[in-house]
Write an enzyme that holds these catalytic residues in place. Structure first.
Site, PDB file in Angstrom:
ATOM      1  N   GLU A 125       3.233   1.520   3.356  1.00 27.93           N
ATOM      2  CA  GLU A 125       4.338   2.477   3.359  1.00 27.93           C
ATOM      3  C   GLU A 125       3.948   3.710   4.168  1.00 27.93           C
ATOM      4  O   GLU A 125       3.278   4.614   3.675  1.00 27.93           O
ATOM      5  CB  GLU A 125       4.685   2.899   1.927  1.00 27.93           C
ATOM      6  CG  GLU A 125       5.841   3.895   1.872  1.00 27.93           C
ATOM      7  CD  GLU A 125       5.674   4.969   0.806  1.00 27.93           C
ATOM      8  OE1 GLU A 125       6.700   5.544   0.411  1.00 27.93           O
ATOM      9  OE2 GLU A 125       4.533   5.228   0.378  1.00 27.93           O
ATOM     10  N   HIS A 181      12.952   2.362  -3.819  1.00 28.33           N
ATOM     11  CA  HIS A 181      12.960   3.231  -4.997  1.00 28.33           C
ATOM     12  C   HIS A 181      12.894   4.711  -4.642  1.00 28.33           C
ATOM     13  O   HIS A 181      13.218   5.565  -5.482  1.00 28.33           O
ATOM     14  CB  HIS A 181      11.782   2.871  -5.911  1.00 28.33           C
ATOM     15  CG  HIS A 181      10.451   3.105  -5.268  1.00 28.33           C
ATOM     16  ND1 HIS A 181      10.015   2.370  -4.194  1.00 28.33           N
ATOM     17  CD2 HIS A 181       9.473   3.999  -5.535  1.00 28.33           C
ATOM     18  CE1 HIS A 181       8.813   2.800  -3.833  1.00 28.33           C
ATOM     19  NE2 HIS A 181       8.462   3.782  -4.622  1.00 28.33           N
ATOM     20  N   ASP A 182      12.448   5.031  -3.435  1.00 32.75           N
ATOM     21  CA  ASP A 182      12.436   6.420  -2.981  1.00 32.75           C
ATOM     22  C   ASP A 182      13.746   6.784  -2.285  1.00 32.75           C
ATOM     23  O   ASP A 182      14.416   7.746  -2.654  1.00 32.75           O
ATOM     24  CB  ASP A 182      11.269   6.670  -2.024  1.00 32.75           C
ATOM     25  CG  ASP A 182       9.930   6.695  -2.717  1.00 32.75           C
ATOM     26  OD1 ASP A 182       9.855   7.258  -3.833  1.00 32.75           O
ATOM     27  OD2 ASP A 182       8.961   6.168  -2.165  1.00 32.75           O
ATOM     28  N   PHE A 193       0.847  -1.195   0.000  1.00 35.15           N
ATOM     29  CA  PHE A 193       0.000   0.000   0.000  1.00 35.15           C
ATOM     30  C   PHE A 193       0.883   1.246   0.000  1.00 35.15           C
ATOM     31  O   PHE A 193       1.634   1.496   0.943  1.00 35.15           O
ATOM     32  CB  PHE A 193      -0.914   0.019   1.227  1.00 35.15           C
ATOM     33  CG  PHE A 193      -2.013  -0.989   1.202  1.00 35.15           C
ATOM     34  CD1 PHE A 193      -3.168  -0.773   0.470  1.00 35.15           C
ATOM     35  CD2 PHE A 193      -1.921  -2.161   1.947  1.00 35.15           C
ATOM     36  CE1 PHE A 193      -4.200  -1.693   0.457  1.00 35.15           C
ATOM     37  CE2 PHE A 193      -2.945  -3.092   1.944  1.00 35.15           C
ATOM     38  CZ  PHE A 193      -4.086  -2.863   1.195  1.00 35.15           C
ATOM     39  N   ASP A 194       0.761   2.047  -1.053  1.00 32.10           N
ATOM     40  CA  ASP A 194       1.535   3.272  -1.179  1.00 32.10           C
ATOM     41  C   ASP A 194       0.949   4.383  -0.308  1.00 32.10           C
ATOM     42  O   ASP A 194      -0.270   4.501  -0.159  1.00 32.10           O
ATOM     43  CB  ASP A 194       1.525   3.716  -2.651  1.00 32.10           C
ATOM     44  CG  ASP A 194       2.290   5.002  -2.900  1.00 32.10           C
ATOM     45  OD1 ASP A 194       3.514   4.990  -2.743  1.00 32.10           O
ATOM     46  OD2 ASP A 194       1.648   6.017  -3.240  1.00 32.10           O
TER      47      ASP A 194
END
Length: 424
Positions: free
Chosen positions: A227, A309-310, A201-202
């Site tokens: 996240e 990725h962040d 979950f973003d």
């Protein structure tokens, strides 16, 4: 008979809960630049399936699969959710083929679920957002009534936002029953038609955790992680404060408020560990003698990580590049559900052998999310811990182990400033 009936009811309820593998290891199967892979990223990643499967991971987290606004080609500005053919990573059939290739090797795939916000397909004659779901019918065909009312930039007429605002595209009103129903239907379609078994979950800070619970209950994923990305509190010296109890408490509370069946990324461990490996390993022991992250208080809810990725690709909080192996020596020997980042294993070939050795040791000794940790030393230049009375890990340049190593310890792997022993 009453007690037997009660037992059967409890057993049935437990059996319906998501089953998070006791040995689960997550692999993030992409980075920020993956969308630019020549020939399509899904096709490329399929060639890497044997390498990833042989690592011994249980789940691979794939990027957002849906059509996305051109301003966010990585997938984090989703538009037509059912349209999997116009993703920058490849088309639907290529995605299904990739998932099937992983499944054939015993690895399951989880989807990146971006539902806090959504880009409109177009504006009507009044300048109001019109959404298109990507199907011939009206599924996910929303308008301003599904946008939060305090998102005035996009003229929302729904209820106020229950989390923090996004800004670039409309914030979705998760109190709306239609939103809940149609998002859950879409997620279940990703399971039944595409082959995903779970979710990442973003940006869960964007909506109240009770809605994550609704989507968990309605989709029953095999594995799910949220996240909740907040930076730790910093001191006047520019370093993380020694006590990060409030930070990890917020993460644990989110898991509880979301129903307790979902996990969350242990950003507390990631950020404290990143500082600790730079000559401050005393940070890896809290005031109660436990690990300082979620794994010290609620380890079964923790997905530990070094980068993603962040934090790495976009350099928002990168782990020290020359200490990455030490980071994996920690998370792959400690409780929680460890996550391995794409770059570290696919692109950085020198990291493959150390990471593979550590995952083999973890699997061989049954180290799991709730394994016990006995911290033997936590000094500036030496950290040692015994896990489950099965392995001992040492991190740091200090080679004087001060008689801390049990006599039955046999060296299993080692490298620059780290070693792991198995107890026989």
């Amino acid at each position: 008979m009453k007690s037997l009936a009660s037992f059967c009811f409890v057993f049935l309820c437990i059996s319906l809960l998501p089953s998070f593998s006791s040995s689960s290891i997550l692999f993030q199967g992409f980075d920020w630049a993956s969308k630019d892979k020549a020939g399509g990223f899904y096709n490329y990643l399929k060639t890497q399936v044997p390498l990833i499967a042989d690592l011994g991971v249980d789940y691979v987290w794939l990027p957002p699969p849906s059509n996305s606004d051109p301003k966010g080609p990585e997938g984090y500005l989703p538009k037509r959710l059912y349209d999997l053919d116009t993703s920058k990573y490849g088309n639907k059939e290529e995605l299904k083929s990739l998932i099937a290739a992983f499944r054939d090797r015993g690895v399951k795939c989880i989807a990146d679920i971006v539902i806090n916000h959504r880009a409109a397909e177009r504006l009507d004659e009044r300048g109001l957002s019109i959404f298109e779901g990507g199907t011939p019918d009206d599924r996910l065909d929303w308008n301003v009534s599904e946008i939060c009312s305090d998102d005035t930039q996009f003229h929302g007429t729904g209820n106020p936002d229950t989390g923090i605002g996004w800004g670039d595209v409309p914030d979705i009103d998760h109190t709306n029953p239609r939103v809940q129903r149609e998002l859950a239907d879409w997620m279940n379609w990703l399971k039944s038609d595409v082959g995903f078994v779970g979710w990442r979950f973003d940006m869960v800070l964007g909506y109240a955790p009770r809605f994550t619970k609704i989507y968990m209950d309605q989709t029953t994923p095999e594995f799910a992680v949220g996240e909740l990305y907040e930076k730790v509190t910093m001191g006047s010296d520019g370093k993380p404060l020694a006590n990060q109890d409030p930070h990890r408490a917020r993460l644990v509370k989110w898991v509880q408020d979301a129903g307790g069946a979902v996990t969350t990324f242990d950003f507390t461990t990631k950020m404290v560990l990143g500082a600790a490996v730079q000559g401050e390993l005393w940070r890896m022991k809290d005031a109660n003698g436990k690990p300082p992250g979620i794994i010290g208080t609620d380890p079964s809810s923790a997905v530990t990580l070094i980068d993603n990725h962040d934090t790495w690709s976009q350099q928002t909080w990168p782990f020290p590049k020359d200490k990455v192996t030490l980071g994996y020596a920690y998370i792959l020997t400690h409780p929680g559900h460890p996550s391995i980042f794409y770059d570290h294993y696919i692109d950085w070939e020198e990291q493959r052998a150390p990471i593979k050795n550590l995952t083999d040791i973890r699997k061989r000794n049954g180290i799991n999310p709730t394994s016990s940790v006995n911290i033997l030393a936590a000094d500036a230049d030496l950290y040692m811990a015994e896990i489950d009375n099965k392995i001992v890990v040492k991190i740091g340049p200090n080679g004087d182990l001060k008689n801390l190593l049990p006599q039955n310890a046999v060296l299993a792997t080692s490298g620059q400033d780290f070693a792991v022993w198995e107890l026989h």
